[in-house]
Design a protein around this motif. Structure first.
Motif, PDB file in Angstrom:
ATOM      1  N   VAL A  29       0.862  -1.179   0.000  1.00  0.00           N
ATOM      2  CA  VAL A  29       0.000   0.000   0.000  1.00  0.00           C
ATOM      3  C   VAL A  29       0.898   1.229   0.000  1.00  0.00           C
ATOM      4  O   VAL A  29       1.809   1.343   0.817  1.00  0.00           O
ATOM      5  N   ILE A  30       0.648   2.136  -0.933  1.00  0.00           N
ATOM      6  CA  ILE A  30       1.473   3.344  -1.049  1.00  0.00           C
ATOM      7  C   ILE A  30       0.600   4.559  -0.819  1.00  0.00           C
ATOM      8  O   ILE A  30      -0.490   4.667  -1.387  1.00  0.00           O
ATOM      9  N   THR A  31       1.071   5.479   0.020  1.00  0.00           N
ATOM     10  CA  THR A  31       0.369   6.752   0.166  1.00  0.00           C
ATOM     11  C   THR A  31       1.250   7.857  -0.400  1.00  0.00           C
ATOM     12  O   THR A  31       2.472   7.750  -0.379  1.00  0.00           O
ATOM     13  N   SER A  32       0.614   8.909  -0.879  1.00  0.00           N
ATOM     14  CA  SER A  32       1.369   9.993  -1.503  1.00  0.00           C
ATOM     15  C   SER A  32       2.184  10.746  -0.462  1.00  0.00           C
ATOM     16  O   SER A  32       3.392  10.855  -0.564  1.00  0.00           O
ATOM     17  N   VAL A  33       1.519  11.266   0.589  1.00  0.00           N
ATOM     18  CA  VAL A  33       2.230  12.075   1.590  1.00  0.00           C
ATOM     19  C   VAL A  33       2.293  11.333   2.922  1.00  0.00           C
ATOM     20  O   VAL A  33       1.469  10.468   3.212  1.00  0.00           O
ATOM     21  N   ILE A  52       5.553   5.321   1.772  1.00  0.00           N
ATOM     22  CA  ILE A  52       5.272   6.717   1.413  1.00  0.00           C
ATOM     23  C   ILE A  52       5.970   7.036   0.104  1.00  0.00           C
ATOM     24  O   ILE A  52       7.143   6.728  -0.061  1.00  0.00           O
ATOM     25  N   LEU A  53       5.258   7.662  -0.809  1.00  0.00           N
ATOM     26  CA  LEU A  53       5.840   7.999  -2.100  1.00  0.00           C
ATOM     27  C   LEU A  53       6.802   9.194  -2.002  1.00  0.00           C
ATOM     28  O   LEU A  53       7.922   9.140  -2.476  1.00  0.00           O
ATOM     29  N   VAL A 300       8.677  12.108  12.415  1.00  0.00           N
ATOM     30  CA  VAL A 300       7.871  11.017  12.991  1.00  0.00           C
ATOM     31  C   VAL A 300       8.074   9.748  12.156  1.00  0.00           C
ATOM     32  O   VAL A 300       7.932   9.768  10.940  1.00  0.00           O
ATOM     33  N   GLU A 301       8.438   8.678  12.843  1.00  0.00           N
ATOM     34  CA  GLU A 301       8.634   7.380  12.162  1.00  0.00           C
ATOM     35  C   GLU A 301       7.272   6.771  11.840  1.00  0.00           C
ATOM     36  O   GLU A 301       6.333   6.888  12.628  1.00  0.00           O
ATOM     37  N   ILE A 302       7.203   6.073  10.727  1.00  0.00           N
ATOM     38  CA  ILE A 302       5.932   5.439  10.369  1.00  0.00           C
ATOM     39  C   ILE A 302       5.698   4.220  11.272  1.00  0.00           C
ATOM     40  O   ILE A 302       6.587   3.403  11.474  1.00  0.00           O
ATOM     41  N   SER A 303       4.520   4.162  11.885  1.00  0.00           N
ATOM     42  CA  SER A 303       4.169   3.051  12.782  1.00  0.00           C
ATOM     43  C   SER A 303       2.661   3.100  12.991  1.00  0.00           C
ATOM     44  O   SER A 303       2.010   4.041  12.557  1.00  0.00           O
ATOM     45  N   LYS A 304       2.133   2.114  13.712  1.00  0.00           N
ATOM     46  CA  LYS A 304       0.678   2.102  13.893  1.00  0.00           C
ATOM     47  C   LYS A 304       0.198   3.247  14.798  1.00  0.00           C
ATOM     48  O   LYS A 304      -0.969   3.613  14.785  1.00  0.00           O
ATOM     49  N   ASP A 305       1.099   3.811  15.590  1.00  0.00           N
ATOM     50  CA  ASP A 305       0.733   4.937  16.476  1.00  0.00           C
ATOM     51  C   ASP A 305       1.161   6.286  15.910  1.00  0.00           C
ATOM     52  O   ASP A 305       1.037   7.308  16.581  1.00  0.00           O
TER      53      ASP A 305
END
Length: 323
Positions: A29-33, A52-53, A300-305
Motif C-alpha cells: 500500500v502506497i500513500t502519496s504524503v 510513502i511515495l 515522525v517514524e511510520i508506525s501504527k501509532d
C-alpha cells in the motif's frame, strides 16, 4: 562442467533475488504524503506494508517522480492520495493504473462534506511588484514543501490536519483494505477500532493542552493549519506569503513587522524549510517569538501509532512558542 556452472548461476540468482529489498520486489500500500501514511499504517498493521511515495521535505506540488517510483506504483495493491489540487504530479500517471487500485480521498462524499474553503486567513501583499518575483520563484524550490498547494483549488486540502477527517479517512481506507484483503478483514476491523479509540483519547489530551493558549495570537507562513486550528479553537491572526529561499525586501519586512505589532502577535511560526536568518530579520525589534511547525511530520517514524504521535508533536510545537 556445464552443470556446475548452471548450479552456480542459479545459486547466485537465488541469493540476488533474496537480497533485493522487499520494497523493490513489491510495494503493497502506497500513500502519496507521509501523514496519510501515518493513518494508513494504523490500519495495515499486521496486514501488509505501508510505504510513502514522497521523500521527507519534498513538495506534493513540485515533486518529480523517479523511475523507481513508477515501478512501485505499478506493483502496488493500493495507492492512496488526496486529490489533484494537492498532488498535482499524480493524476496523469494514475491514468495508466487500474482505478480499482486507487483511492482518492478528497473525492469521497464523506470527506467532501467536511472540506473547508481555502484562503481562510491569507494576508494579501499590498506591494505586489516587490513580491512578484518571490511568488513566481517559489515553484522552483523542491524544499518549499506545499507552500503554494492550497492556492489552486477552492478547498483546503491539508485534510490530514483534521482529526475529524482522519477518523472518516480511516473508515474509508479500512473499507478499501477489506475489499483487497478479505482474508484479513478481522485484523483490519480490529485495527480501525484501536485507531479510532486512540484518536479520540488523543483529541481530548490536545484540547486540554491547548486550552490555555486559545487567546494567544500568532501568524504563520503557510496557511495549512486551518482544520487543526478550528478544531482546537486556536487564534491564527493571518499568514504571510514569502518564499523561504529569498530574503524579503525592506518594504515587505516593515509591513510584516507592523502587522505583528498591530495585532499583538505572541508568535510567528516558520516551517523546517525556512532559514532562521530570514525569520529573525522579520521579528527583529519586536517582542514576537519564533516557533516552528512541521505539517508533514518529518521527524515522525511510520508506525501504527504514528498519526497520534504526529498530532501530539504538532501540539507541542504550538505550546513551545505560545506558552
Amino acid at each position: 562442467m556445464f552443470k556446475r556452472n548452471f548450479i552456480k548461476k542459479f545459486a547466485f540468482l537465488a541469493v540476488f533475488s533474496f537480497c533485493l529489498p522487499i520494497s523493490y520486489v513489491q510495494a503493497k500500500v502506497i500513500t502519496s504524503v507521509k501523514p496519510i501514511g501515518f493513518i494508513t499504517a494504523a490500519l495495515t498493521d499486521g496486514v501488509t506494508e505501508t510505504q510513502i511515495l514522497l521523500p521527507d521535505g519534498a513538495s506534493p506540488h513540485t515533486y518529480s517522480l523517479k523511475p523507481s517510483d513508477l515501478v512501485k506504483l505499478k506493483s502496488a495493491d493500493l495507492i492512496i492520495w488526496i486529490g489533484d489540487d494537492m498532488e498535482t504530479f499524480l493524476p496523469g500517471l494514475l491514468r495508466s493504473i487500474d482505478s480499482s487500485k486507487q483511492l482518492e480521498l478528497a473525492d469521497d462524499a464523506k470527506v467532501k462534506a467536511l472540506l473547508r474553503a481555502g484562503h481562510s486567513h491569507e494576508h494579501e501583499d499590498e506591494d505586489e511588484d516587490e513580491d512578484e518575483d518571490e511568488h513566481d520563484h517559489g515553484h522552483d524550490h523542491g524544499h518549499d514543501h506545499a507552500a503554494h498547494d492550497h492556492h489552486h483549488g477552492e478547498f483546503d486540502m491539508h485534510i490530514w490536519l483534521s482529526p475529524k477527517i482522519a477518523a472518516v479517512t480511516a473508515q474509508i481506507i479500512h473499507d478499501k483494505l477489506v475489499a483487497i484483503y478479505p482474508d484479513k478483514a478481522a485484523k483490519i476491523d480490529q485495527n480501525l477500532n484501536v485507531f479510532l479509540k486512540q484518536l479520540k483519547e488523543t483529541e481530548q489530551i490536545i484540547a486540554k493542552k491547548l486550552n490555555n493558549v486559545q487567546n494567544k495570537g500568532y501568524f504563520v507562513f503557510h496557511d495549512a493549519y486551518g482544520y487543526f486550528e478550528s478544531e482546537f479553537k486556536l487564534n491564527n491572526l493571518g499568514s504571510f506569503t514569502i518564499n523561504p529561499a529569498i530574503q524579503p525586501g525592506v518594504k515587505k519586512v516593515s509591513e510584516i513587522q507592523n502587522e505583528l505589532n498591530n495585532k499583538h502577535a505572541v508568535c510567528v511560526f516558520r516551517e523546517p524549510q525556512f532559514s532562521p536568518a530570514i525569520i529573525n530579520k522579520l521579528v527583529d525589534g519586536t517582542d514576537v517569538k519564533v516557533g516552528e511547525l512541521d505539517p508533514l511530520g518529518m521527524d515522525v517514524e511510520i508506525s501504527k501509532d504514528a498519526y497520534c504521535k504526529f498530532l501530539l508533536k504538532l501540539t507541542q510545537q504550538y505550546l513551545n512558542c505560545l506558552e
